[in-house]
Design a protein around this motif. Structure first.
Motif, PDB file in Angstrom:
ATOM      1  N   MET A   1       0.845  -1.200   0.000  1.00 44.79           N
ATOM      2  CA  MET A   1       0.000   0.000   0.000  1.00 44.79           C
ATOM      3  C   MET A   1       0.878   1.248   0.000  1.00 44.79           C
ATOM      4  SD  MET A   1      -2.790   1.305   2.866  1.00 44.79           S
ATOM      5  CE  MET A   1      -1.547   1.542   4.151  1.00 44.79           C
ATOM      6  N   LYS A   2       0.683   2.086  -0.997  1.00 48.26           N
ATOM      7  CA  LYS A   2       1.377   3.366  -1.054  1.00 48.26           C
ATOM      8  C   LYS A   2       0.384   4.470  -0.696  1.00 48.26           C
ATOM      9  CE  LYS A   2       4.050   4.141  -4.561  1.00 48.26           C
ATOM     10  NZ  LYS A   2       4.489   4.305  -5.970  1.00 48.26           N
ATOM     11  N   TYR A   3       0.811   5.351   0.180  1.00 50.76           N
ATOM     12  CA  TYR A   3      -0.131   6.381   0.601  1.00 50.76           C
ATOM     13  C   TYR A   3       0.563   7.708   0.904  1.00 50.76           C
ATOM     14  CZ  TYR A   3       1.284   5.862   5.530  1.00 50.76           C
ATOM     15  OH  TYR A   3       1.992   5.849   6.713  1.00 50.76           O
ATOM     16  N   GLY A   4      -0.216   8.768   0.732  1.00 52.95           N
ATOM     17  CA  GLY A   4       0.160  10.080   1.214  1.00 52.95           C
ATOM     18  C   GLY A   4      -0.672  10.390   2.441  1.00 52.95           C
ATOM     19  N   PHE A   5      -0.188  11.295   3.258  1.00 49.38           N
ATOM     20  CA  PHE A   5      -0.870  11.586   4.527  1.00 49.38           C
ATOM     21  C   PHE A   5      -1.057  13.092   4.654  1.00 49.38           C
ATOM     22  CE2 PHE A   5      -1.439  12.013   9.095  1.00 49.38           C
ATOM     23  CZ  PHE A   5      -2.106  10.853   9.457  1.00 49.38           C
ATOM     24  N   ALA A   6      -2.301  13.504   4.881  1.00 48.03           N
ATOM     25  CA  ALA A   6      -2.630  14.920   5.074  1.00 48.03           C
ATOM     26  C   ALA A   6      -3.348  15.057   6.404  1.00 48.03           C
ATOM     27  CB  ALA A   6      -3.515  15.421   3.939  1.00 48.03           C
ATOM     28  N   GLY A   7      -2.737  15.763   7.353  1.00 49.24           N
ATOM     29  CA  GLY A   7      -3.387  15.811   8.655  1.00 49.24           C
ATOM     30  C   GLY A   7      -2.901  16.907   9.563  1.00 49.24           C
ATOM     31  N   ASP A   8      -3.571  16.976  10.705  1.00 48.48           N
ATOM     32  CA  ASP A   8      -3.182  17.835  11.812  1.00 48.48           C
ATOM     33  C   ASP A   8      -3.927  17.321  13.047  1.00 48.48           C
ATOM     34  OD1 ASP A   8      -1.466  20.441  12.018  1.00 48.48           O
ATOM     35  OD2 ASP A   8      -3.119  20.758  13.393  1.00 48.48           O
ATOM     36  N   PHE A  72       4.203  10.371  -7.204  1.00 48.87           N
ATOM     37  CA  PHE A  72       4.319   9.349  -6.164  1.00 48.87           C
ATOM     38  C   PHE A  72       3.403   8.154  -6.437  1.00 48.87           C
ATOM     39  CE2 PHE A  72       5.835  13.121  -3.864  1.00 48.87           C
ATOM     40  CZ  PHE A  72       7.016  12.638  -3.341  1.00 48.87           C
ATOM     41  N   ASP A  73       2.367   8.358  -7.266  1.00 46.04           N
ATOM     42  CA  ASP A  73       1.504   7.264  -7.717  1.00 46.04           C
ATOM     43  C   ASP A  73       0.940   6.462  -6.538  1.00 46.04           C
ATOM     44  OD1 ASP A  73       0.261   5.820  -9.777  1.00 46.04           O
ATOM     45  OD2 ASP A  73       1.790   4.269  -9.703  1.00 46.04           O
ATOM     46  N   VAL A  74       0.344   7.171  -5.582  1.00 44.20           N
ATOM     47  CA  VAL A  74      -0.132   6.516  -4.361  1.00 44.20           C
ATOM     48  C   VAL A  74      -1.511   5.891  -4.563  1.00 44.20           C
ATOM     49  CG1 VAL A  74       1.219   7.961  -2.796  1.00 44.20           C
ATOM     50  CG2 VAL A  74      -1.083   8.707  -3.474  1.00 44.20           C
ATOM     51  N   ASP A  75      -1.792   4.906  -3.730  1.00 46.23           N
ATOM     52  CA  ASP A  75      -3.122   4.278  -3.729  1.00 46.23           C
ATOM     53  C   ASP A  75      -4.133   5.130  -2.974  1.00 46.23           C
ATOM     54  OD1 ASP A  75      -2.237   1.751  -4.996  1.00 46.23           O
ATOM     55  OD2 ASP A  75      -1.102   1.510  -3.128  1.00 46.23           O
ATOM     56  N   TYR A  76      -3.685   5.698  -1.860  1.00 45.97           N
ATOM     57  CA  TYR A  76      -4.565   6.496  -1.009  1.00 45.97           C
ATOM     58  C   TYR A  76      -3.888   7.805  -0.607  1.00 45.97           C
ATOM     59  CZ  TYR A  76      -6.967   2.040   0.182  1.00 45.97           C
ATOM     60  OH  TYR A  76      -7.636   0.845   0.154  1.00 45.97           O
ATOM     61  N   ILE A  77      -4.712   8.772  -0.265  1.00 42.27           N
ATOM     62  CA  ILE A  77      -4.306   9.847   0.636  1.00 42.27           C
ATOM     63  C   ILE A  77      -5.220   9.742   1.841  1.00 42.27           C
ATOM     64  CG2 ILE A  77      -4.060  12.319   1.036  1.00 42.27           C
ATOM     65  CD1 ILE A  77      -3.639  12.708  -1.944  1.00 42.27           C
ATOM     66  N   PHE A  78      -4.637   9.666   3.018  1.00 39.95           N
ATOM     67  CA  PHE A  78      -5.424   9.621   4.246  1.00 39.95           C
ATOM     68  C   PHE A  78      -5.520  11.036   4.805  1.00 39.95           C
ATOM     69  CE2 PHE A  78      -3.503   5.179   4.639  1.00 39.95           C
ATOM     70  CZ  PHE A  78      -4.614   4.577   4.064  1.00 39.95           C
ATOM     71  N   GLY A  79      -6.731  11.549   4.869  1.00 39.95           N
ATOM     72  CA  GLY A  79      -6.970  12.875   5.437  1.00 39.95           C
ATOM     73  C   GLY A  79      -7.466  12.736   6.864  1.00 39.95           C
ATOM     74  N   ILE A  80      -6.630  13.115   7.815  1.00 40.29           N
ATOM     75  CA  ILE A  80      -6.984  12.950   9.236  1.00 40.29           C
ATOM     76  C   ILE A  80      -7.054  14.327   9.893  1.00 40.29           C
ATOM     77  CG2 ILE A  80      -6.453  11.755  11.379  1.00 40.29           C
ATOM     78  CD1 ILE A  80      -6.923   9.853   8.998  1.00 40.29           C
ATOM     79  N   LYS A 172      -9.431  -0.619  13.050  1.00 38.46           N
ATOM     80  CA  LYS A 172     -10.211  -1.818  12.738  1.00 38.46           C
ATOM     81  C   LYS A 172     -10.277  -2.083  11.237  1.00 38.46           C
ATOM     82  CE  LYS A 172     -13.463  -1.680  16.648  1.00 38.46           C
ATOM     83  NZ  LYS A 172     -14.892  -1.418  17.007  1.00 38.46           N
ATOM     84  N   ASN A 173     -10.207  -1.033  10.444  1.00 42.13           N
ATOM     85  CA  ASN A 173     -10.427  -1.175   9.004  1.00 42.13           C
ATOM     86  C   ASN A 173      -9.150  -1.133   8.176  1.00 42.13           C
ATOM     87  OD1 ASN A 173     -13.528  -1.152   8.271  1.00 42.13           O
ATOM     88  ND2 ASN A 173     -13.259   0.163  10.055  1.00 42.13           N
ATOM     89  N   LEU A 174      -7.991  -1.148   8.850  1.00 43.85           N
ATOM     90  CA  LEU A 174      -6.738  -1.142   8.106  1.00 43.85           C
ATOM     91  C   LEU A 174      -6.639  -2.355   7.183  1.00 43.85           C
ATOM     92  CD1 LEU A 174      -3.982   0.002   7.418  1.00 43.85           C
ATOM     93  CD2 LEU A 174      -3.054  -1.215   9.407  1.00 43.85           C
ATOM     94  N   GLU A 175      -7.017  -3.521   7.678  1.00 48.41           N
ATOM     95  CA  GLU A 175      -6.920  -4.737   6.858  1.00 48.41           C
ATOM     96  C   GLU A 175      -7.731  -4.605   5.576  1.00 48.41           C
ATOM     97  OE1 GLU A 175      -7.774  -9.535   7.347  1.00 48.41           O
ATOM     98  OE2 GLU A 175      -7.416  -8.314   9.130  1.00 48.41           O
ATOM     99  N   SER A 176      -8.905  -4.014   5.682  1.00 41.43           N
ATOM    100  CA  SER A 176      -9.732  -3.796   4.498  1.00 41.43           C
ATOM    101  C   SER A 176      -9.066  -2.824   3.540  1.00 41.43           C
ATOM    102  CB  SER A 176     -11.109  -3.254   4.918  1.00 41.43           C
ATOM    103  OG  SER A 176     -11.874  -2.889   3.792  1.00 41.43           O
ATOM    104  N   LEU A 177      -8.436  -1.790   4.064  1.00 40.74           N
ATOM    105  CA  LEU A 177      -7.764  -0.806   3.219  1.00 40.74           C
ATOM    106  C   LEU A 177      -6.590  -1.431   2.475  1.00 40.74           C
ATOM    107  CD1 LEU A 177      -7.723   2.301   5.597  1.00 40.74           C
ATOM    108  CD2 LEU A 177      -9.414   1.701   3.854  1.00 40.74           C
ATOM    109  N   LEU A 178      -5.931  -2.378   3.120  1.00 39.59           N
ATOM    110  CA  LEU A 178      -4.757  -3.010   2.518  1.00 39.59           C
ATOM    111  C   LEU A 178      -5.107  -3.835   1.267  1.00 39.59           C
ATOM    112  CD1 LEU A 178      -2.808  -4.165   5.710  1.00 39.59           C
ATOM    113  CD2 LEU A 178      -2.274  -2.238   4.207  1.00 39.59           C
ATOM    114  N   THR A 179      -6.358  -4.231   1.137  1.00 38.00           N
ATOM    115  CA  THR A 179      -6.779  -4.969  -0.060  1.00 38.00           C
ATOM    116  C   THR A 179      -6.839  -4.064  -1.289  1.00 38.00           C
ATOM    117  OG1 THR A 179      -9.156  -4.561   0.215  1.00 38.00           O
ATOM    118  CG2 THR A 179      -8.212  -6.460   1.403  1.00 38.00           C
TER     119      THR A 179
END
Length: 250
Positions: A1-8, A72-80, A172-179
């Motif tokens: 899983m490749k991801y970017g992270f946007a948060g504060d 970066f060709d990421v699968d996700y960006i996680f906005g937290i 709890k849902n990390l495993e689902s995201l990894l698919t």
């Protein structure tokens, strides 16, 4: 899983630490700046990314910097709890989607001050992990859990409960995201939505108007947040008198 992270905020620090501890390091980081930033430096520190992989909300408005993100060709960006409205260019950048954690039980209480409106509207409340969309908080839902809104809880207390539930929901849902193919459930009703200024319209309590005690108490609970400027107030001798409440069972 490749991801970017946007948060504060602290919740974003907790979740980024969790992802790294599981062996998933971010490919890039987008942080807040100025008055909106509370945990930017902490996120930068724990990410261990070099400068070329760190962006700000302002910098990605530049076409050149946005194109750098695309590489970066990421699968996700996680906005937290990223404190900005996300533009379509960023929403559409990851291959699977831009995901958001929202402190509400969507489709209820989209937008701002979610615990306050859950108390005032007596609507469902909780936490939701969902895809970002052009419509604010209107994207497909991956997972959500409901919180009971007790009759003694204030908005500040309810928000703290929601923050804890948001974290648990993500873990709890990390495993689902990894698919790379998580469940997607469309929001089938319009629900409710409020903007940032809506709360200001109900803060003034007119002491010359008749009101029912339970309705007044509900409003005082909803306006007891972590921000004194959001408190209910009355005007006496030309002065604003703020009101916060604490309720408890006896």
């Amino acid at each position: 899983m490749k991801y970017g992270f946007a948060g504060d905020r602290q919740i974003s620090v907790n979740i980024l630490n969790f992802l790294i501890s599981k062996g998933y390091e971010p490919n890039f980081l987008i942080v807040a700046e100025g008055k909106n930033a509370s945990h930017s430096q902490e996120l930068i520190s724990i990410s261990k990314l070099n400068e070329e992989h760190i962006f700000t909300n302002e910098s990605i408005k530049e076409p050149k910097r946005l194109s750098e993100l695309m590489k970066f060709d990421v699968d996700y960006i996680f906005g937290i709890h990223f404190p900005y409205i996300i533009k379509n260019e960023l929403i559409n950048l990851p291959k699977v989607g831009f995901l958001n954690l929202h402190p509400a039980y969507l489709p209820f209480n989209k937008g701002w001050h979610t615990p306050s409106w859950a108390i005032l509207d007596e609507s469902k409340y909780g936490a939701t992990l969902h895809f970002m969309s052009e419509e604010l908080d209107g994207g497909d839902i991956i997972a959500q859990e409901e919180l009971e809104v007790a009759s003694t809880v204030t908005a500040n207390e309810l928000y703290r409960q929601a923050l804890k539930l948001e974290e648990e929901l993500f873990y709890k849902n990390l495993e689902s995201l990894l698919t790379l193919n998580p469940i997607r459930n469309k929001q089938v009703t319009s629900g409710t939505s409020h903007n940032k200024k809506d709360l200001q319209k109900i803060q003034n309590i007119n002491i010359s108007e008749k009101t029912y005690p339970l309705e007044l108490l509900k409003k005082l609970r909803a306006l007891t947040t972590n921000n004194p400027n959001e408190a209910a107030y009355i005007i006496i001798d030309g002065k604003k008198i703020g009101i916060n409440v604490k309720l408890f069972e006896m």
